[in-house]
Structures are given as structure tokens and as C-alpha cells.
Design a protein around this motif. Structure first.
Motif, PDB file in Angstrom:
ATOM      1  N   CYS A   8      -2.602 -77.087  14.945  1.00  0.00           N
ATOM      2  CA  CYS A   8      -2.037 -75.831  13.978  1.00  0.00           C
ATOM      3  C   CYS A   8      -2.039 -76.432  12.611  1.00  0.00           C
ATOM      4  O   CYS A   8      -2.115 -75.855  11.560  1.00  0.00           O
ATOM      5  CB  CYS A   8      -0.871 -75.057  14.680  1.00  0.00           C
ATOM      6  SG  CYS A   8      -1.277 -74.432  16.387  1.00  0.00           S
ATOM      7  N   SER A  34      -3.743 -75.377   9.146  1.00  0.00           N
ATOM      8  CA  SER A  34      -3.228 -75.027   7.929  1.00  0.00           C
ATOM      9  C   SER A  34      -3.291 -75.794   6.516  1.00  0.00           C
ATOM     10  O   SER A  34      -3.569 -75.146   5.883  1.00  0.00           O
ATOM     11  CB  SER A  34      -1.399 -74.740   8.185  1.00  0.00           C
ATOM     12  OG  SER A  34      -1.210 -74.053   9.413  1.00  0.00           O
ATOM     13  N   VAL A  65      -5.587 -74.713   3.494  1.00  0.00           N
ATOM     14  CA  VAL A  65      -4.875 -74.674   2.141  1.00  0.00           C
ATOM     15  C   VAL A  65      -5.213 -75.724   0.949  1.00  0.00           C
ATOM     16  O   VAL A  65      -5.743 -75.256  -0.137  1.00  0.00           O
ATOM     17  CB  VAL A  65      -3.207 -74.792   2.031  1.00  0.00           C
ATOM     18  CG1 VAL A  65      -2.722 -74.791   0.616  1.00  0.00           C
ATOM     19  CG2 VAL A  65      -2.765 -73.623   2.835  1.00  0.00           C
ATOM     20  N   GLN A 125       1.599 -74.828  -2.304  1.00  0.00           N
ATOM     21  CA  GLN A 125       0.601 -74.820  -1.248  1.00  0.00           C
ATOM     22  C   GLN A 125       0.986 -75.545   0.097  1.00  0.00           C
ATOM     23  O   GLN A 125       1.002 -74.971   0.908  1.00  0.00           O
ATOM     24  CB  GLN A 125      -0.715 -75.632  -1.583  1.00  0.00           C
ATOM     25  CG  GLN A 125      -1.542 -74.997  -2.803  1.00  0.00           C
ATOM     26  CD  GLN A 125      -2.555 -75.899  -3.347  1.00  0.00           C
ATOM     27  OE1 GLN A 125      -2.278 -77.030  -3.647  1.00  0.00           O
ATOM     28  NE2 GLN A 125      -3.581 -75.581  -2.903  1.00  0.00           N
ATOM     29  N   PHE A 141       3.451 -72.656   1.453  1.00  0.00           N
ATOM     30  CA  PHE A 141       2.642 -71.821   2.198  1.00  0.00           C
ATOM     31  C   PHE A 141       1.960 -72.175   3.411  1.00  0.00           C
ATOM     32  O   PHE A 141       2.038 -71.578   4.729  1.00  0.00           O
ATOM     33  CB  PHE A 141       1.482 -71.240   1.292  1.00  0.00           C
ATOM     34  CG  PHE A 141       0.567 -70.426   1.961  1.00  0.00           C
ATOM     35  CD1 PHE A 141       0.815 -68.939   2.411  1.00  0.00           C
ATOM     36  CD2 PHE A 141      -0.835 -70.753   2.469  1.00  0.00           C
ATOM     37  CE1 PHE A 141       0.023 -68.106   3.116  1.00  0.00           C
ATOM     38  CE2 PHE A 141      -1.635 -69.875   3.030  1.00  0.00           C
ATOM     39  CZ  PHE A 141      -1.314 -68.671   3.379  1.00  0.00           C
ATOM     40  N   SER A 142       1.443 -73.496   3.574  1.00  0.00           N
ATOM     41  CA  SER A 142       0.652 -74.248   4.847  1.00  0.00           C
ATOM     42  C   SER A 142       2.019 -74.362   5.760  1.00  0.00           C
ATOM     43  O   SER A 142       1.685 -74.126   7.105  1.00  0.00           O
ATOM     44  CB  SER A 142       0.134 -75.627   4.415  1.00  0.00           C
ATOM     45  OG  SER A 142       1.061 -76.579   3.968  1.00  0.00           O
ATOM     46  N   THR A 143       3.026 -74.821   5.636  1.00  0.00           N
ATOM     47  CA  THR A 143       4.307 -74.937   6.547  1.00  0.00           C
ATOM     48  C   THR A 143       4.465 -73.569   7.034  1.00  0.00           C
ATOM     49  O   THR A 143       4.719 -73.428   8.079  1.00  0.00           O
ATOM     50  CB  THR A 143       5.249 -75.662   5.865  1.00  0.00           C
ATOM     51  OG1 THR A 143       5.011 -76.841   5.297  1.00  0.00           O
ATOM     52  CG2 THR A 143       6.496 -75.937   7.078  1.00  0.00           C
ATOM     53  N   ILE A 144       4.643 -72.571   6.237  1.00  0.00           N
ATOM     54  CA  ILE A 144       4.740 -71.204   6.879  1.00  0.00           C
ATOM     55  C   ILE A 144       3.809 -70.628   7.785  1.00  0.00           C
ATOM     56  O   ILE A 144       4.162 -70.069   8.732  1.00  0.00           O
ATOM     57  CB  ILE A 144       5.096 -70.201   5.539  1.00  0.00           C
ATOM     58  CG1 ILE A 144       6.217 -70.556   4.794  1.00  0.00           C
ATOM     59  CG2 ILE A 144       5.283 -68.780   6.225  1.00  0.00           C
ATOM     60  CD1 ILE A 144       7.652 -70.371   5.366  1.00  0.00           C
ATOM     61  N   LEU A 145       2.440 -71.045   7.461  1.00  0.00           N
ATOM     62  CA  LEU A 145       1.524 -70.697   8.075  1.00  0.00           C
ATOM     63  C   LEU A 145       1.620 -71.382   9.515  1.00  0.00           C
ATOM     64  O   LEU A 145       1.344 -70.712  10.649  1.00  0.00           O
ATOM     65  CB  LEU A 145       0.050 -71.099   7.491  1.00  0.00           C
ATOM     66  CG  LEU A 145      -1.181 -70.630   8.289  1.00  0.00           C
ATOM     67  CD1 LEU A 145      -1.223 -69.244   8.544  1.00  0.00           C
ATOM     68  CD2 LEU A 145      -2.271 -71.096   7.372  1.00  0.00           C
ATOM     69  N   PHE A 146       1.917 -72.699   9.552  1.00  0.00           N
ATOM     70  CA  PHE A 146       2.185 -73.417  10.700  1.00  0.00           C
ATOM     71  C   PHE A 146       3.135 -72.809  11.439  1.00  0.00           C
ATOM     72  O   PHE A 146       3.029 -72.672  12.933  1.00  0.00           O
ATOM     73  CB  PHE A 146       2.624 -74.923  10.301  1.00  0.00           C
ATOM     74  CG  PHE A 146       2.938 -75.665  11.304  1.00  0.00           C
ATOM     75  CD1 PHE A 146       2.174 -76.060  12.662  1.00  0.00           C
ATOM     76  CD2 PHE A 146       4.231 -76.210  11.147  1.00  0.00           C
ATOM     77  CE1 PHE A 146       2.469 -76.712  13.446  1.00  0.00           C
ATOM     78  CE2 PHE A 146       4.697 -76.998  12.252  1.00  0.00           C
ATOM     79  CZ  PHE A 146       3.928 -77.319  13.294  1.00  0.00           C
ATOM     80  N   ILE A 148       4.276 -69.821  11.818  1.00  0.00           N
ATOM     81  CA  ILE A 148       3.856 -68.415  12.305  1.00  0.00           C
ATOM     82  C   ILE A 148       3.158 -68.604  13.530  1.00  0.00           C
ATOM     83  O   ILE A 148       3.159 -67.898  14.478  1.00  0.00           O
ATOM     84  CB  ILE A 148       3.108 -67.668  11.123  1.00  0.00           C
ATOM     85  CG1 ILE A 148       4.077 -67.125  10.241  1.00  0.00           C
ATOM     86  CG2 ILE A 148       2.328 -66.415  11.622  1.00  0.00           C
ATOM     87  CD1 ILE A 148       3.316 -66.371   8.907  1.00  0.00           C
ATOM     88  N   GLN A 149       1.954 -69.621  13.397  1.00  0.00           N
ATOM     89  CA  GLN A 149       1.066 -69.845  14.428  1.00  0.00           C
ATOM     90  C   GLN A 149       2.036 -70.412  15.726  1.00  0.00           C
ATOM     91  O   GLN A 149       1.788 -69.935  16.690  1.00  0.00           O
ATOM     92  CB  GLN A 149       0.241 -70.991  14.087  1.00  0.00           C
ATOM     93  CG  GLN A 149      -0.766 -70.910  13.091  1.00  0.00           C
ATOM     94  CD  GLN A 149      -1.611 -71.805  12.758  1.00  0.00           C
ATOM     95  OE1 GLN A 149      -2.498 -72.187  13.318  1.00  0.00           O
ATOM     96  NE2 GLN A 149      -1.273 -72.483  11.475  1.00  0.00           N
TER      97      GLN A 149
END
Length: 233
Positions: free
Chosen positions: A136, A140, A144, A209, A212-217, A219-220
Motif C-alpha cells: 500500500c 502511494s 505521487v 506530496q 499526501f502519500s502518507t495520508i493515502l497509505f 486510508i488504505q
């Protein structure tokens, strides 16, 4: 005088200390208790190579460590997956010693049932879940940043997640805050991702970036954990 390498059967001059074909030592040393335990322990404690080498350099200069590994300069760097597995193992040992069993009265509700089943699953299989979570995190950062191929992102994020696990362990020892929902783990991931991908001293775009990539991670991970709870409840 010639000798045959015991590892690859390559014919080699006895004067060479290492096989020119595979790098195996020409001189075969006898296995002793000292060679087993000291050799294994040095892999963890040696500051010039192995586990502590990774810890030190990922803290001081993660960008150089990651670039060296990707570019093939890997002699002293512990394999990123091995590094991640060792850090998780250390965390689980600490968890088994420190974490108290918490008795919770069962509540007849769907939300409780989902949370209980998700928690039980995570308790049993956390090691595998956390290792596989690099899939994941790799997705991410690849989405990004785009730089590097996906396999290289998996290697990068094994370093990132391993180092962040150690930071999470320190906080866990002090607060008993579990790794998965420990904010310091994600702050560490943001910081390391930023340090690895930034190209100048201060780069706000790369920081955003990384955030954002950590937040996306995260969320997954939440989606996966909730899905596990729903399936098992």
C-alpha cells in the motif's frame, strides 16, 4: 595451485582469499559456537554494516542510503525486507512483554463486533499485515512521486516502514500506543519520504506530496482493517 570453490565450483587460485566468480571465502573456517553466535550478533550490532548501520544511516541521511541501495552499492546495507522483519520482530517482542490484556465488556452492536474482530485479527497476524502494508505504501509513493519503478518503491518503503516501526516502538514503550494508530509512526513516514525524495534543501512541494502519500497509505490501511472486521464479524 588451483582450488575449486565450494559454493559455485569455479576453479580459483589458492592465493585468492575470495572466489572471483561468486565472492565466497576460499578458506573454509570450522563452525564453532563462537562463529554462530558472534557472527549472527554482529549482523545486528555492527555499526559499519547490517541492522544498526541501517538505523544510523536512515536517521542521518536516508536519501543517500536509499540511493546507494538502488544504485547497487549494497555491501554494508542490510536488505530492506530483512530490516523490516527485524524491526517488526523487536516490536512484537516488546509488545508481548509490555502490553496488558484489557478486559472489555461485550456490547451487542455491529460497530463493536466489527472493531472486535478487526482487533483480534490484527493481534494474531500483525507481523504479516505490517510487512504486506509496504504494498500500500509503495502504491502511494509510486502514484505521487512516479520516480523509480514499483519494485524500487517497495524497497524504499521497507526502509521507511522499518525505521518508522522503531520510532513507533519507542513511543509504545512510553505510552502503550499501538503501532497501527500511533501518529508518530506516520509523522516519521512523512519525514523520511520527504528526506528521500527532496531535491533541494527546502522543498514545500515534496513535503506536501509526502504528506499526501502518507495520508493515502493510512486510508488504505483503515479500509483494509475495517473490511477484515466486517468479513469476520
Amino acid at each position: 595451485m588451483k582450488m575449486i570453490c565450494i559454493n559455485c565450483n569455479f576453479e580459483n587460485n589458492i592465493e585468492n582469499k575470495f572466489c572471483p566468480n561468486c565472492g565466497e571465502k576460499s578458506e573454509i573456517s570450522k563452525i564453532t559456537f563462537n562463529s554462530i553466535f558472534v557472527g549472527g550478533f554482529s549482523t545486528i550490532t555492527n555499526m559499519d554494516k547490517g541492522f544498526l548501520f541501517n538505523v544510523k544511516n536512515l536517521f542521518l541521511n536516508p536519501n543517500k542510503t536509499v540511493k546507494d541501495y538502488i544504485n547497487g552499492k549494497r555491501k554494508n546495507i542490510l536488505n530492506p525486507i530483512s530490516f523490516l522483519i527485524i524491526t517488526i520482530t523487536i516490536y512484537l517482542i516488546a509488545d508481548s512483554i509490555i502490553q496488558d490484556e484489557i478486559e472489555i465488556d461485550k456490547i451487542d452492536s455491529k460497530v463493536y463486533s466489527v472493531g472486535y474482530e478487526a482487533g483480534k485479527f490484527m493481534r494474531l497476524y500483525f507481523k504479516y499485515f505490517w510487512i504486506l502494508s509496504i504494498i500500500c505504501l509503495g502504491f502511494s509513493t509510486k502514484l505521487v512521486f512516479k520516480k523509480y519503478n514499483y519494485a524500487e518503491h517497495l524497497a524504499i518503503n521497507s526502509f521507511v516502514l522499518g525505521q518508522s516501526t522503531l520510532i513507533g516502538l519507542i513511543i509504545f514503550v512510553m505510552t502503550k500506543n499501538s503501532l497501527l494508530f500511533n501518529p508518530f509512526v506516520y509523522i516519521s513516514i512523512i519525514w523520511m519520504t520527504y528526506k528521500i525524495f527532496k531535491t533541494k534543501n527546502k522543498d514545500l512541494n515534496v513535503f506536501l506530496q509526502s504528506f499526501f502519500s502518507t495520508i493515502l497509505f493510512f486510508i488504505q490501511l483503515v479500509i483494509i482493517v475495517v473490511s477484515i472486521g466486517i468479513i469476520n464479524s
